[in-house]
Motif scaffolding. Sequence first.
Motif, PDB file in Angstrom:
ATOM      1  N   LEU A 217     -40.704 -73.144  45.121  1.00  9.40           N
ATOM      2  CA  LEU A 217     -40.100 -73.523  46.400  1.00  9.40           C
ATOM      3  C   LEU A 217     -38.675 -74.047  46.225  1.00  9.40           C
ATOM      4  CD1 LEU A 217     -43.195 -75.242  48.077  1.00  9.40           C
ATOM      5  CD2 LEU A 217     -42.191 -73.017  48.650  1.00  9.40           C
ATOM      6  N   ALA A 218     -38.436 -74.822  45.150  1.00 11.32           N
ATOM      7  CA  ALA A 218     -37.075 -75.299  44.895  1.00 11.32           C
ATOM      8  C   ALA A 218     -36.138 -74.135  44.599  1.00 11.32           C
ATOM      9  CB  ALA A 218     -37.081 -76.294  43.732  1.00 11.32           C
ATOM     10  N   THR A 219     -36.632 -73.146  43.878  1.00 13.56           N
ATOM     11  CA  THR A 219     -35.829 -71.956  43.571  1.00 13.56           C
ATOM     12  C   THR A 219     -35.477 -71.201  44.849  1.00 13.56           C
ATOM     13  OG1 THR A 219     -36.889 -71.736  41.403  1.00 13.56           O
ATOM     14  CG2 THR A 219     -35.796 -69.790  42.294  1.00 13.56           C
ATOM     15  N   ILE A 220     -36.474 -71.000  45.717  1.00 12.72           N
ATOM     16  CA  ILE A 220     -36.229 -70.272  46.972  1.00 12.72           C
ATOM     17  C   ILE A 220     -35.244 -71.033  47.854  1.00 12.72           C
ATOM     18  CG2 ILE A 220     -37.313 -69.529  49.128  1.00 12.72           C
ATOM     19  CD1 ILE A 220     -39.820 -68.876  47.485  1.00 12.72           C
ATOM     20  N   ALA A 221     -35.387 -72.365  47.911  1.00 16.09           N
ATOM     21  CA  ALA A 221     -34.463 -73.161  48.725  1.00 16.09           C
ATOM     22  C   ALA A 221     -33.029 -72.994  48.240  1.00 16.09           C
ATOM     23  CB  ALA A 221     -34.875 -74.635  48.678  1.00 16.09           C
ATOM     24  N   THR A 222     -32.841 -72.976  46.928  1.00 20.05           N
ATOM     25  CA  THR A 222     -31.496 -72.799  46.370  1.00 20.05           C
ATOM     26  C   THR A 222     -30.975 -71.393  46.611  1.00 20.05           C
ATOM     27  OG1 THR A 222     -32.149 -74.362  44.637  1.00 20.05           O
ATOM     28  CG2 THR A 222     -30.100 -73.161  44.304  1.00 20.05           C
ATOM     29  N   MET A 223     -31.873 -70.412  46.503  1.00 19.84           N
ATOM     30  CA  MET A 223     -31.476 -69.025  46.765  1.00 19.84           C
ATOM     31  C   MET A 223     -31.072 -68.828  48.225  1.00 19.84           C
ATOM     32  SD  MET A 223     -34.227 -66.702  44.654  1.00 19.84           S
ATOM     33  CE  MET A 223     -34.234 -66.593  42.861  1.00 19.84           C
ATOM     34  N   PHE A 224     -31.748 -69.526  49.142  1.00 25.24           N
ATOM     35  CA  PHE A 224     -31.370 -69.448  50.550  1.00 25.24           C
ATOM     36  C   PHE A 224     -29.888 -69.748  50.727  1.00 25.24           C
ATOM     37  CE2 PHE A 224     -35.248 -69.897  53.549  1.00 25.24           C
ATOM     38  CZ  PHE A 224     -35.891 -68.867  52.876  1.00 25.24           C
ATOM     39  N   LEU A 225     -29.420 -70.791  50.067  1.00 24.66           N
ATOM     40  CA  LEU A 225     -28.022 -71.186  50.183  1.00 24.66           C
ATOM     41  C   LEU A 225     -27.098 -70.203  49.476  1.00 24.66           C
ATOM     42  CD1 LEU A 225     -25.818 -73.319  50.914  1.00 24.66           C
ATOM     43  CD2 LEU A 225     -26.318 -74.401  48.713  1.00 24.66           C
ATOM     44  N   SER A 226     -27.530 -69.708  48.318  1.00 26.06           N
ATOM     45  CA  SER A 226     -26.640 -68.914  47.470  1.00 26.06           C
ATOM     46  C   SER A 226     -26.541 -67.457  47.896  1.00 26.06           C
ATOM     47  CB  SER A 226     -27.120 -68.978  46.009  1.00 26.06           C
ATOM     48  OG  SER A 226     -27.152 -70.305  45.549  1.00 26.06           O
ATOM     49  N   ILE A 227     -27.693 -66.847  48.271  1.00 28.77           N
ATOM     50  CA  ILE A 227     -27.676 -65.398  48.514  1.00 28.77           C
ATOM     51  C   ILE A 227     -28.265 -65.012  49.865  1.00 28.77           C
ATOM     52  CG2 ILE A 227     -27.745 -64.852  46.054  1.00 28.77           C
ATOM     53  CD1 ILE A 227     -30.696 -64.310  46.281  1.00 28.77           C
ATOM     54  N   GLY A 228     -28.745 -65.988  50.651  1.00 27.50           N
ATOM     55  CA  GLY A 228     -29.291 -65.691  51.975  1.00 27.50           C
ATOM     56  C   GLY A 228     -30.808 -65.696  51.984  1.00 27.50           C
ATOM     57  N   ALA A 229     -31.376 -65.816  53.202  1.00 21.91           N
ATOM     58  CA  ALA A 229     -32.815 -66.012  53.339  1.00 21.91           C
ATOM     59  C   ALA A 229     -33.616 -64.789  52.897  1.00 21.91           C
ATOM     60  CB  ALA A 229     -33.153 -66.364  54.793  1.00 21.91           C
ATOM     61  N   VAL A 230     -33.301 -63.613  53.451  1.00 21.44           N
ATOM     62  CA  VAL A 230     -34.079 -62.413  53.121  1.00 21.44           C
ATOM     63  C   VAL A 230     -33.920 -62.024  51.658  1.00 21.44           C
ATOM     64  CG1 VAL A 230     -34.422 -59.965  53.618  1.00 21.44           C
ATOM     65  CG2 VAL A 230     -34.044 -61.584  55.502  1.00 21.44           C
ATOM     66  N   PRO A 231     -32.695 -61.944  51.126  1.00 22.93           N
ATOM     67  CA  PRO A 231     -32.563 -61.647  49.693  1.00 22.93           C
ATOM     68  C   PRO A 231     -33.243 -62.687  48.806  1.00 22.93           C
ATOM     69  CG  PRO A 231     -30.469 -61.384  50.808  1.00 22.93           C
ATOM     70  CD  PRO A 231     -31.381 -62.035  51.779  1.00 22.93           C
ATOM     71  N   ALA A 232     -33.313 -63.940  49.250  1.00 21.33           N
ATOM     72  CA  ALA A 232     -33.938 -64.979  48.433  1.00 21.33           C
ATOM     73  C   ALA A 232     -35.410 -64.680  48.214  1.00 21.33           C
ATOM     74  CB  ALA A 232     -33.766 -66.348  49.099  1.00 21.33           C
ATOM     75  N   LEU A 233     -36.123 -64.349  49.291  1.00 25.82           N
ATOM     76  CA  LEU A 233     -37.554 -64.064  49.166  1.00 25.82           C
ATOM     77  C   LEU A 233     -37.789 -62.811  48.327  1.00 25.82           C
ATOM     78  CD1 LEU A 233     -38.649 -64.841  52.839  1.00 25.82           C
ATOM     79  CD2 LEU A 233     -39.024 -66.254  50.811  1.00 25.82           C
ATOM     80  N   THR A 234     -36.973 -61.786  48.550  1.00 31.20           N
ATOM     81  CA  THR A 234     -37.113 -60.544  47.781  1.00 31.20           C
ATOM     82  C   THR A 234     -36.824 -60.774  46.306  1.00 31.20           C
ATOM     83  OG1 THR A 234     -36.428 -59.264  49.719  1.00 31.20           O
ATOM     84  CG2 THR A 234     -36.336 -58.159  47.587  1.00 31.20           C
ATOM     85  N   THR A 235     -35.749 -61.511  46.039  1.00 33.43           N
ATOM     86  CA  THR A 235     -35.362 -61.770  44.647  1.00 33.43           C
ATOM     87  C   THR A 235     -36.417 -62.593  43.919  1.00 33.43           C
ATOM     88  OG1 THR A 235     -33.018 -61.702  45.243  1.00 33.43           O
ATOM     89  CG2 THR A 235     -33.582 -62.747  43.162  1.00 33.43           C
ATOM     90  N   GLU A 236     -36.953 -63.618  44.584  1.00 30.18           N
ATOM     91  CA  GLU A 236     -37.980 -64.442  43.954  1.00 30.18           C
ATOM     92  C   GLU A 236     -39.213 -63.611  43.622  1.00 30.18           C
ATOM     93  OE1 GLU A 236     -39.933 -68.152  42.713  1.00 30.18           O
ATOM     94  OE2 GLU A 236     -37.981 -67.173  42.601  1.00 30.18           O
ATOM     95  N   ALA A 237     -39.628 -62.763  44.560  1.00 32.98           N
ATOM     96  CA  ALA A 237     -40.786 -61.896  44.301  1.00 32.98           C
ATOM     97  C   ALA A 237     -40.514 -60.963  43.125  1.00 32.98           C
ATOM     98  CB  ALA A 237     -41.120 -61.090  45.556  1.00 32.98           C
ATOM     99  N   GLN A 238     -39.309 -60.393  43.093  1.00 34.34           N
ATOM    100  CA  GLN A 238     -38.955 -59.500  41.982  1.00 34.34           C
ATOM    101  C   GLN A 238     -38.924 -60.238  40.655  1.00 34.34           C
ATOM    102  OE1 GLN A 238     -35.186 -57.997  43.370  1.00 34.34           O
ATOM    103  NE2 GLN A 238     -36.119 -56.190  44.358  1.00 34.34           N
ATOM    104  N   ARG A 239     -38.360 -61.463  40.659  1.00 36.32           N
ATOM    105  CA  ARG A 239     -38.282 -62.230  39.415  1.00 36.32           C
ATOM    106  C   ARG A 239     -39.674 -62.562  38.876  1.00 36.32           C
ATOM    107  NH1 ARG A 239     -34.451 -60.836  36.920  1.00 36.32           N
ATOM    108  NH2 ARG A 239     -34.497 -59.181  38.468  1.00 36.32           N
ATOM    109  N   ILE A 240     -40.582 -62.951  39.771  1.00 39.07           N
ATOM    110  CA  ILE A 240     -41.940 -63.282  39.341  1.00 39.07           C
ATOM    111  C   ILE A 240     -42.621 -62.041  38.765  1.00 39.07           C
ATOM    112  CG2 ILE A 240     -44.244 -63.964  40.144  1.00 39.07           C
ATOM    113  CD1 ILE A 240     -42.885 -65.829  42.144  1.00 39.07           C
TER     114      ILE A 240
END
Length: 433
Positions: free
Chosen positions: A29-52
């Motif tokens: 969740l902390a990673t997704i919150a930071t990604m929201f700020l850095s790369i946007g909401a939709v890319p954050a969720l996609t990127t986190e899923a891809q990274r996992i």
Amino acid sequence: MELLDVLILAFSFATLLFLGVPIAYCIGLATIATMFLSIGAVPALTTEAQRIATGLDSFALLAIPFFILAGQIMNRGGIARRLIDLAKALLGMLPGGLAHVNILASMLFGAISGSAVAAASAVGGVMAPQMEREGYDRDYGAAVNITSATTGLLIPPSNILIVYSLASGGVSIAALFLAGYLPGMLVGAMLMGVAGYLAVRRGYARSGAAISPALIFRRFIDAVPSLTLLVVVIVGIVAGFFTATEAAAVAVLYALILALVYREITPADLPRIFLDASATTAVVLLLVGTSVGLSWILAYVNIPQSVTASLIALTDNGIVIMLIINVILLTVGTFMDMTPAVLIFTPIFLPIAIELGIDPTHFGIIMVLNLCIGLCTPPVGSVLFVGVGVAGSSIATVVRPLLPLFVAMILALVIVTYIPELSLLLPDLFLNR
């Protein structure tokens, strides 16, 4: 490095951890919150899923569930009792002999099972009542069991060294396994030194008269099938007969056959063993997956590079920098479990170590030894909780007898940190690096 990204990452992680959220969810969740700020909401969720997904798509990671399953089988398979009998035959006649027996048995069982918690439970469950019957203070016996159980995380096979290999970008698992032997034995020897001193000072009795060579030989023969697992796994990996993952599968098969031959488990016990191993594996792999996402965002906002530049700007003295890193890791180990700590801090501190000319294999042993100490400390030391529970003691009363043993472990850490040959001798000798 974006300061706002760092603040969001640190604040969200600390807040979730304080609220009691499981560590894997804190990281994700902390990673997704930071990604929201850095790369946007939709890319954050996609990127986190891809990274996992990509983080778990690793053949080397298959070794972890196999070694966990092998450890579960060994924990129930009568192996601990045979190793304790061997240790008692070898060391029982020394002053404070049962403390030495506990340490040696924990080293052997922890190395075979790859689990400090399993060692604390299996060996402590047998040794705690024996030590108390022979006049040892209950809290002291618990302290010995707790600290010695961690040595098996350095002496291979070790799941946490596999995790470090993944986090470091591919440091040889064979090299890490070989590198752990001498530091692990050094920690055990330091703990035995403290135990011997305290035995003389407190008047702890020997556990028995000297045992005949014939009996020592019989105890050794009885323990040989268990000890053979170490030889099969390590020789197989180093000689190139199989990979670490294949070695883990061999370990499961060997441990299962051995436990059935010893008649300590039955086929009816296997479903519960498989279920417990699956639950542990799920926790570990979820931590691995979310931590890979965290490593990605750390690199994206240049945190490792910034930390490296800051420490080197602070001082160019390698001895001082490694001292600072050790202090940080010791502090982290007090508040964070070992697997997430390795996954989070390896990408941050390994570039600094490489900048200082420290071999990544050597640094892996330094990091694991640091975090082994954290397993014995409150508030989140898992081995501490297991050891206290097995002994029927309490954290408040066991802390004081732990202190001299902590000193021994920290002294061993200093030696391992500043004498790299201790970690690199065996990898260089057997792998021709």
